[in-house]
Design an enzyme around this catalytic site. Sequence first.
Site, PDB file in Angstrom:
ATOM      1  N   LYS A 196       0.835  -0.966  -0.004  1.00  0.00           N
ATOM      2  CA  LYS A 196      -0.131   0.121  -0.034  1.00  0.00           C
ATOM      3  C   LYS A 196       1.053   1.327   0.045  1.00  0.00           C
ATOM      4  CE  LYS A 196      -2.112   2.293   3.089  1.00  0.00           C
ATOM      5  NZ  LYS A 196      -1.859   3.542   2.649  1.00  0.00           N
ATOM      6  N   GLY A 248       7.149   4.840   8.273  1.00  0.00           N
ATOM      7  CA  GLY A 248       6.153   5.726   8.493  1.00  0.00           C
ATOM      8  C   GLY A 248       6.574   6.319   9.736  1.00  0.00           C
ATOM      9  N   SER A 249       5.394   7.031  10.104  1.00  0.00           N
ATOM     10  CA  SER A 249       5.567   7.815  11.751  1.00  0.00           C
ATOM     11  C   SER A 249       5.651   6.918  12.936  1.00  0.00           C
ATOM     12  CB  SER A 249       4.106   8.642  11.749  1.00  0.00           C
ATOM     13  OG  SER A 249       3.056   7.903  12.064  1.00  0.00           O
ATOM     14  N   THR A 250       6.209   7.246  13.817  1.00  0.00           N
ATOM     15  CA  THR A 250       6.351   6.339  14.946  1.00  0.00           C
ATOM     16  C   THR A 250       5.137   5.896  15.830  1.00  0.00           C
ATOM     17  OG1 THR A 250       8.742   6.971  15.263  1.00  0.00           O
ATOM     18  CG2 THR A 250       7.440   6.273  17.429  1.00  0.00           C
ATOM     19  N   ILE A 252       2.040   5.474  14.070  1.00  0.00           N
ATOM     20  CA  ILE A 252       1.338   4.499  13.424  1.00  0.00           C
ATOM     21  C   ILE A 252       2.052   3.282  13.569  1.00  0.00           C
ATOM     22  CG2 ILE A 252       0.459   3.762  11.313  1.00  0.00           C
ATOM     23  CD1 ILE A 252      -1.217   5.743  12.549  1.00  0.00           C
ATOM     24  N   GLY A 253       3.541   3.281  13.822  1.00  0.00           N
ATOM     25  CA  GLY A 253       4.384   2.133  13.735  1.00  0.00           C
ATOM     26  C   GLY A 253       4.150   1.499  15.172  1.00  0.00           C
ATOM     27  N   GLU A 270      10.370   1.083  10.138  1.00  0.00           N
ATOM     28  CA  GLU A 270      11.466   2.086   9.836  1.00  0.00           C
ATOM     29  C   GLU A 270      10.553   3.345  10.220  1.00  0.00           C
ATOM     30  OE1 GLU A 270      13.299   4.931   8.474  1.00  0.00           O
ATOM     31  OE2 GLU A 270      13.106   4.117   6.298  1.00  0.00           O
ATOM     32  N   CYS A 304      13.406  10.529   6.883  1.00  0.00           N
ATOM     33  CA  CYS A 304      13.444   9.949   8.336  1.00  0.00           C
ATOM     34  C   CYS A 304      14.725  10.266   8.867  1.00  0.00           C
ATOM     35  CB  CYS A 304      13.185   8.608   8.163  1.00  0.00           C
ATOM     36  SG  CYS A 304      13.934   7.845   6.776  1.00  0.00           S
ATOM     37  N   GLU A 401      10.029  15.316  15.647  1.00  0.00           N
ATOM     38  CA  GLU A 401      10.507  15.317  14.352  1.00  0.00           C
ATOM     39  C   GLU A 401       9.664  16.255  13.729  1.00  0.00           C
ATOM     40  OE1 GLU A 401       9.020  11.872  12.311  1.00  0.00           O
ATOM     41  OE2 GLU A 401      11.157  11.569  11.355  1.00  0.00           O
TER      42      GLU A 401
HETATM   43  P1  NAI Z   1       1.706   7.714   8.686  1.00  0.00           P
HETATM   44  O1  NAI Z   1       2.707   6.899   9.543  1.00  0.00           O
HETATM   45  O2  NAI Z   1       0.470   8.010   9.284  1.00  0.00           O
HETATM   46  O3  NAI Z   1       1.879   7.123   7.176  1.00  0.00           O
HETATM   47  C1  NAI Z   1       2.635   6.202   6.847  1.00  0.00           C
HETATM   48  C2  NAI Z   1       1.886   5.076   5.949  1.00  0.00           C
HETATM   49  O4  NAI Z   1       1.011   4.435   7.118  1.00  0.00           O
HETATM   50  C3  NAI Z   1       0.866   5.658   4.934  1.00  0.00           C
HETATM   51  O5  NAI Z   1       0.862   4.637   3.794  1.00  0.00           O
HETATM   52  C4  NAI Z   1      -0.421   5.318   5.734  1.00  0.00           C
HETATM   53  O6  NAI Z   1      -1.672   5.572   5.024  1.00  0.00           O
HETATM   54  C5  NAI Z   1      -0.411   4.271   6.251  1.00  0.00           C
HETATM   55  N1  NAI Z   1      -1.347   4.262   7.718  1.00  0.00           N
HETATM   56  C6  NAI Z   1      -1.861   5.087   8.450  1.00  0.00           C
HETATM   57  N2  NAI Z   1      -2.495   4.809   9.529  1.00  0.00           N
HETATM   58  C7  NAI Z   1      -2.368   3.395   9.469  1.00  0.00           C
HETATM   59  C8  NAI Z   1      -3.059   2.206   9.970  1.00  0.00           C
HETATM   60  N3  NAI Z   1      -3.682   2.578  11.306  1.00  0.00           N
HETATM   61  N4  NAI Z   1      -2.382   1.211  10.026  1.00  0.00           N
HETATM   62  C9  NAI Z   1      -1.945   0.809   8.956  1.00  0.00           C
HETATM   63  N5  NAI Z   1      -1.380   1.785   8.034  1.00  0.00           N
HETATM   64  C10 NAI Z   1      -1.635   2.963   8.338  1.00  0.00           C
HETATM   65  O7  NAI Z   1       2.463   9.222   8.222  1.00  0.00           O
HETATM   66  P2  NAI Z   1       1.918  10.693   8.205  1.00  0.00           P
HETATM   67  O8  NAI Z   1       0.621  10.896   8.656  1.00  0.00           O
HETATM   68  O9  NAI Z   1       1.524  10.548   6.526  1.00  0.00           O
HETATM   69  O10 NAI Z   1       3.018  11.791   8.461  1.00  0.00           O
HETATM   70  C11 NAI Z   1       3.082  12.022   9.837  1.00  0.00           C
HETATM   71  C12 NAI Z   1       4.359  12.188  10.351  1.00  0.00           C
HETATM   72  O11 NAI Z   1       5.125  10.954  10.521  1.00  0.00           O
HETATM   73  C13 NAI Z   1       5.277  13.173   9.427  1.00  0.00           C
HETATM   74  O12 NAI Z   1       5.103  14.359   9.907  1.00  0.00           O
HETATM   75  C14 NAI Z   1       6.569  12.672   9.960  1.00  0.00           C
HETATM   76  O13 NAI Z   1       6.978  13.402  11.019  1.00  0.00           O
HETATM   77  C15 NAI Z   1       6.380  11.264  10.198  1.00  0.00           C
HETATM   78  N6  NAI Z   1       6.851  10.320   8.844  1.00  0.00           N
HETATM   79  C16 NAI Z   1       8.066   9.607   9.090  1.00  0.00           C
HETATM   80  C17 NAI Z   1       8.323   8.961   7.802  1.00  0.00           C
HETATM   81  C18 NAI Z   1       9.523   8.217   7.743  1.00  0.00           C
HETATM   82  O14 NAI Z   1      10.195   7.880   6.731  1.00  0.00           O
HETATM   83  N7  NAI Z   1      10.149   7.711   8.967  1.00  0.00           N
HETATM   84  C19 NAI Z   1       7.716   8.961   6.447  1.00  0.00           C
HETATM   85  C20 NAI Z   1       6.289   9.611   6.672  1.00  0.00           C
HETATM   86  C21 NAI Z   1       6.242  10.344   7.727  1.00  0.00           C
END
Ligand code: NAI
Length: 491
Positions: A196, A248-250, A252-253, A270, A304, A401
């Site tokens: 996804k 993605g974000s910590t 949601i991780g 990650e 990140c 972050e």
């Molecule tokens: P996010 O963690 O919500 O999104 C990342 C992925 O997870 C997207 O594909 C999203 O649709 C999916 N997702 C969201 N909720 C989910 C759930 N409950 N179960 C499974 N998958 C889910 O990140 P977001 O809201 O786009 O960005 C928020 C913050 O996260 C940013 O401001 C940044 O600080 C951080 N971030 C860190 C990243 C990294 O590479 N470590 C990448 C993107 C964001």
Amino acid sequence: MKEETTESKAVSKNLKFEYDPAPESFPVEIAEKYGHFIGGEFVAPNSGKYLDSINPATGEKLFSLAVGDATDVDKAVTAATNAFENTWGKLTGTERAKYLFRVARIIQERSRELAVLETMDGGKPIKESRDVDLPLVAQHFFYNAGWADKMDYILPGKTLKPLGVCGQIIPWNFPLLMAAWKIAPALAMGNTVVLKPAEQTSLTALRLAEIFQEAELPAGTVNIVTGAGETGAAIVDHPKIKKIAFTGSTDIGKLIAKQAGKTDKKLTMELGGKSAHIVFADAAIDQAVEGAVNGIFFNQGHVCCAGSRLIVEESIKETFIRKLQARMKQIRVGNPLDKNTDLGAINSTEQLEKIKDLVEIGKTEGGKFWQVDIPLPTTGNFFAPCFFTDQSMSSTISRTEVFGPVLTISTFRTPDEAIKKANDTPYGLAAGVWSEKASKIHSVAAGLKAGVIWANTYNKFDAASPFGGYKESGYGREGGRHGLLPYVEVQ
Ligand code: NAI
Ligand code: MG
């Protein structure tokens, strides 16, 4: 003696060249709407619902993407299971490698198109998508293809077996590169995939699906289901998925780890970072300034492992800041499709608001704030590069972050103090050390709790090199031989 380049003369005199617009003109086709890619075909979503994907540099809608629900995810898992049991999973490593090499070559052939699409959908400067993202995307397929027929040599004496269907959830900052990081090792090891992409940036993953069709990858080997958080949650919840790889974000991780913790799924995470750049007084200062600029302003700070905390030796603080300001005034912010643009559009209005909010909090919590004073485009999401000094180590801006072009600067007097400050964060993804003394770099690096440490450089990536974090930056490694292990059962 070092030759002074035109650019460095301009920096020292604070001049800025005016360049004529140089927009990338490669023609691309974008459909009005895209379905999911399941079983080798594009199919309409079960719900009939679509989301808009926006070009963040213009604010205009680019296309519609399908919203996946549990039914769509189940169809994708069924297709992936069939491919694992009957086609892809039956191939020899040599056969799998042929497909992966073919995919890598098509990516190279179509890299200009892919770079333009990446820039339009995500807002990153074309010179980055063209010169950084795309070469790495192809490299990850080439590199992992090379391992497909060498599984016996990954852990000599052990037998490695694929896991089955892997669920992969990726973010919006490096859309195609994150897809490559995840898909290439999974396929090389004989697994099949349900991926996804992020709802903000699904376009290049869908174009990659077309490339899989062109490469005649067996149907169902890779399935791409689009949508937002609920679609991701349906992947995490699916009982037939053996492994979840998330970037993605910590927050949601942690949620995913909790959810998947109730099952026997394997996990790699990650997550975020607040990475430190340590600059010693004996460092080559102009290079360190360039490294600091690259560390935080690369990809609008949507990285990140962004070097978001600069820790400089106290004796060079004033000089460093003066040079940094001069260099920051040279940064060109604007149309990401322009070949001269250094800093493109912030990926979404939500992210822009988040950056602005954190900067306001930073100002109220007492840091000194400096921002480049330049006119920004009037449409789209743009933010001028900036930094804080004299903020306290416990302030929000020092610890949270930001994921934007915002740097914090603090100082140290001894190497021990530098290490302590660098480690004083819940994260541990990356760090940079700048010094002319190799022994100092090694002893400081040994004290840093970070997964990746760069010496006299920053943000350098290679498919052969493992990447991943400590503490709240996640667990598991991606890239290199280490990055294959999360995709196998060791017997
Ligand atoms: P996010 O963690 O919500 O999104 C990342 C992925 O997870 C997207 O594909 C999203 O649709 C999916 N997702 C969201 N909720 C989910 C759930 N409950 N179960 C499974 N998958 C889910 O990140 P977001 O809201 O786009 O960005 C928020 C913050 O996260 C940013 O401001 C940044 O600080 C951080 N971030 C860190 C990243 C990294 O590479 N470590 C990448 C993107 C964001
Ligand atoms: Mg978009």
